[in-house]
Design a protein around this motif. Structure first.
Motif, PDB file in Angstrom:
ATOM      1  N   ARG A  95       0.862  -1.189   0.000  1.00 43.18           N
ATOM      2  CA  ARG A  95       0.000   0.000   0.000  1.00 43.18           C
ATOM      3  C   ARG A  95       0.893   1.233   0.000  1.00 43.18           C
ATOM      4  N   THR A  96       0.573   2.170  -0.885  1.00 43.32           N
ATOM      5  CA  THR A  96       1.356   3.398  -0.994  1.00 43.32           C
ATOM      6  C   THR A  96       0.536   4.586  -0.524  1.00 43.32           C
ATOM      7  N   ASP A  97       1.219   5.696  -0.277  1.00 44.83           N
ATOM      8  CA  ASP A  97       0.578   6.965   0.038  1.00 44.83           C
ATOM      9  C   ASP A  97       1.219   8.015  -0.855  1.00 44.83           C
ATOM     10  N   VAL A  98       0.636   9.192  -0.923  1.00 42.49           N
ATOM     11  CA  VAL A  98       1.168  10.272  -1.752  1.00 42.49           C
ATOM     12  C   VAL A  98       1.420  11.505  -0.900  1.00 42.49           C
ATOM     13  N   ALA A  99       2.352  12.352  -1.364  1.00 45.02           N
ATOM     14  CA  ALA A  99       2.713  13.580  -0.663  1.00 45.02           C
ATOM     15  C   ALA A  99       3.038  14.649  -1.704  1.00 45.02           C
ATOM     16  N   GLY A 100       3.274  15.853  -1.211  1.00 41.66           N
ATOM     17  CA  GLY A 100       3.641  16.966  -2.082  1.00 41.66           C
ATOM     18  C   GLY A 100       2.490  17.947  -2.255  1.00 41.66           C
ATOM     19  N   ARG A 101       2.816  19.096  -2.824  1.00 39.13           N
ATOM     20  CA  ARG A 101       1.816  20.159  -3.005  1.00 39.13           C
ATOM     21  C   ARG A 101       0.632  19.710  -3.860  1.00 39.13           C
ATOM     22  N   ALA A 102       0.881  18.803  -4.793  1.00 38.03           N
ATOM     23  CA  ALA A 102      -0.179  18.335  -5.690  1.00 38.03           C
ATOM     24  C   ALA A 102      -0.637  16.919  -5.327  1.00 38.03           C
ATOM     25  N   SER A 103      -0.482  16.534  -4.065  1.00 32.73           N
ATOM     26  CA  SER A 103      -0.789  15.155  -3.661  1.00 32.73           C
ATOM     27  C   SER A 103      -2.254  14.789  -3.886  1.00 32.73           C
ATOM     28  N   LYS A 104      -3.158  15.765  -3.913  1.00 34.51           N
ATOM     29  CA  LYS A 104      -4.572  15.454  -4.142  1.00 34.51           C
ATOM     30  C   LYS A 104      -4.804  14.855  -5.527  1.00 34.51           C
ATOM     31  N   MET A 105      -3.838  15.058  -6.428  1.00 36.67           N
ATOM     32  CA  MET A 105      -3.962  14.492  -7.778  1.00 36.67           C
ATOM     33  C   MET A 105      -3.633  13.002  -7.790  1.00 36.67           C
ATOM     34  N   GLY A 106      -2.832  12.544  -6.845  1.00 33.24           N
ATOM     35  CA  GLY A 106      -2.347  11.164  -6.862  1.00 33.24           C
ATOM     36  C   GLY A 106      -3.260  10.200  -6.133  1.00 33.24           C
ATOM     37  N   GLN A 120       6.155  13.029  -9.924  1.00 40.76           N
ATOM     38  CA  GLN A 120       5.914  13.766 -11.168  1.00 40.76           C
ATOM     39  C   GLN A 120       5.747  15.233 -10.833  1.00 40.76           C
ATOM     40  N   MET A 121       5.748  16.049 -11.854  1.00 39.53           N
ATOM     41  CA  MET A 121       5.623  17.511 -11.706  1.00 39.53           C
ATOM     42  C   MET A 121       6.712  18.046 -10.769  1.00 39.53           C
ATOM     43  N   PHE A 122       7.952  17.617 -11.034  1.00 39.89           N
ATOM     44  CA  PHE A 122       9.111  18.067 -10.257  1.00 39.89           C
ATOM     45  C   PHE A 122       8.932  17.842  -8.757  1.00 39.89           C
ATOM     46  N   GLY A 123       8.287  16.737  -8.397  1.00 36.77           N
ATOM     47  CA  GLY A 123       8.122  16.371  -6.997  1.00 36.77           C
ATOM     48  C   GLY A 123       6.895  16.962  -6.326  1.00 36.77           C
ATOM     49  N   ALA A 124       6.070  17.696  -7.063  1.00 35.06           N
ATOM     50  CA  ALA A 124       4.860  18.268  -6.467  1.00 35.06           C
ATOM     51  C   ALA A 124       3.855  17.170  -6.101  1.00 35.06           C
ATOM     52  N   MET A 125       3.958  16.012  -6.772  1.00 38.14           N
ATOM     53  CA  MET A 125       3.153  14.840  -6.433  1.00 38.14           C
ATOM     54  C   MET A 125       4.113  13.655  -6.441  1.00 38.14           C
ATOM     55  N   LYS A 126       4.227  12.988  -5.287  1.00 38.42           N
ATOM     56  CA  LYS A 126       5.164  11.865  -5.209  1.00 38.42           C
ATOM     57  C   LYS A 126       4.643  10.789  -4.271  1.00 38.42           C
ATOM     58  N   VAL A 127       5.094   9.573  -4.531  1.00 37.22           N
ATOM     59  CA  VAL A 127       4.784   8.460  -3.647  1.00 37.22           C
ATOM     60  C   VAL A 127       5.657   8.607  -2.405  1.00 37.22           C
ATOM     61  N   VAL A 128       5.066   8.435  -1.242  1.00 34.73           N
ATOM     62  CA  VAL A 128       5.785   8.522   0.024  1.00 34.73           C
ATOM     63  C   VAL A 128       6.819   7.397   0.073  1.00 34.73           C
ATOM     64  N   ASP A 129       7.989   7.699   0.644  1.00 36.79           N
ATOM     65  CA  ASP A 129       9.089   6.738   0.704  1.00 36.79           C
ATOM     66  C   ASP A 129       8.699   5.472   1.459  1.00 36.79           C
ATOM     67  N   GLU A 130       7.957   5.585   2.551  1.00 36.39           N
ATOM     68  CA  GLU A 130       7.555   4.415   3.323  1.00 36.39           C
ATOM     69  C   GLU A 130       6.268   3.822   2.756  1.00 36.39           C
ATOM     70  N   VAL A 131       6.317   2.527   2.453  1.00 39.25           N
ATOM     71  CA  VAL A 131       5.145   1.798   1.979  1.00 39.25           C
ATOM     72  C   VAL A 131       4.817   0.712   3.002  1.00 39.25           C
TER      73      VAL A 131
END
Length: 183
Positions: free
Chosen positions: A19-30, A161-172
């Motif tokens: 299971r993954t999570d998302v982070a970053g300014r645009a995380s709502k897109m992920g 993606q988007m220069f890190g504005a949306m990214k998968v969190v390192d811990e899964v």
């Protein structure tokens, strides 16, 4: 003392998933993904009523994106295909096709067992502890586990993606859920 070996795999109805999570300014897109490994096998060696060794192997190419939460749009067929391709690229599946775990020590705890061992992911081996809960269901055992793994510990660069504005969190979170019939 009697010895026996159990072999569990996906055909037994068990599931090995990430299971993954998302982070970053645009995380709502992920999407927060659930990725199942559809080809895996676990072997448990027993002496008497205690396990003495556990080995698990999963084929990276068997990963399947089964669910996605969040995101601006529902995660449907084409998006699942893209997410799978991105995951296979992050794992470098052609170069590192297999994930392995092998126990080096097993300790009995109240809810089941704690496995100390080595996980090999993406060509990197690291020591890891895995808590395994075992429930007696009469004619079978229910076995489950949930473990956090940091991708960067295994030299995996989490997808972004988007220069890190949306990214998968390192811990899964890696989950295992299976049932085994009693001998």
């Amino acid at each position: 003392m009697s010895t026996e070996t159990w072999t569990l795999d996906a055909s037994d109805g068990g599931q090995l998933a990430v299971r993954t999570d998302v982070a970053g300014r645009a995380s709502k897109m992920g999407h927060r993904l659930t990725i199942a490994m559809t080809s895996w096998a676990a072997t448990v060696e027993w002496a008497g009523d205690a396990p003495t060794a556990v080995t698990l192997t999963a084929e990276v190419s068997s990963l399947d994106v089964v669910h996605g939460e969040g995101g601006l749009t529902p995660l449907i067929g084409p998006e699942k295909i893209v997410a799978k391709a991105n995951a296979l690229k992050s794992f470098d599946a052609d170069r590192y096709p297999t994930i392995r775990f092998h126990s080096t020590e097993i300790t009995t705890v109240d809810s089941g067992f704690q496995l100390a061992g080595t996980a090999e992911i993406h060509g990197v081996s690291r020591e890891i502890n895995v808590d395994v809960d075992v429930t007696d269901l009469g004619d079978r055992w229910h076995i489950e586990s949930e473990t956090t793994v940091r991708q960067s510990d295994y030299k995996i660069t989490p997808y972004s993606q988007m220069f890190g504005a949306m990214k998968v969190v390192d811990e899964v979170t890696v989950t295992f859920d299976a049932e085994c019939r009693k001998p």
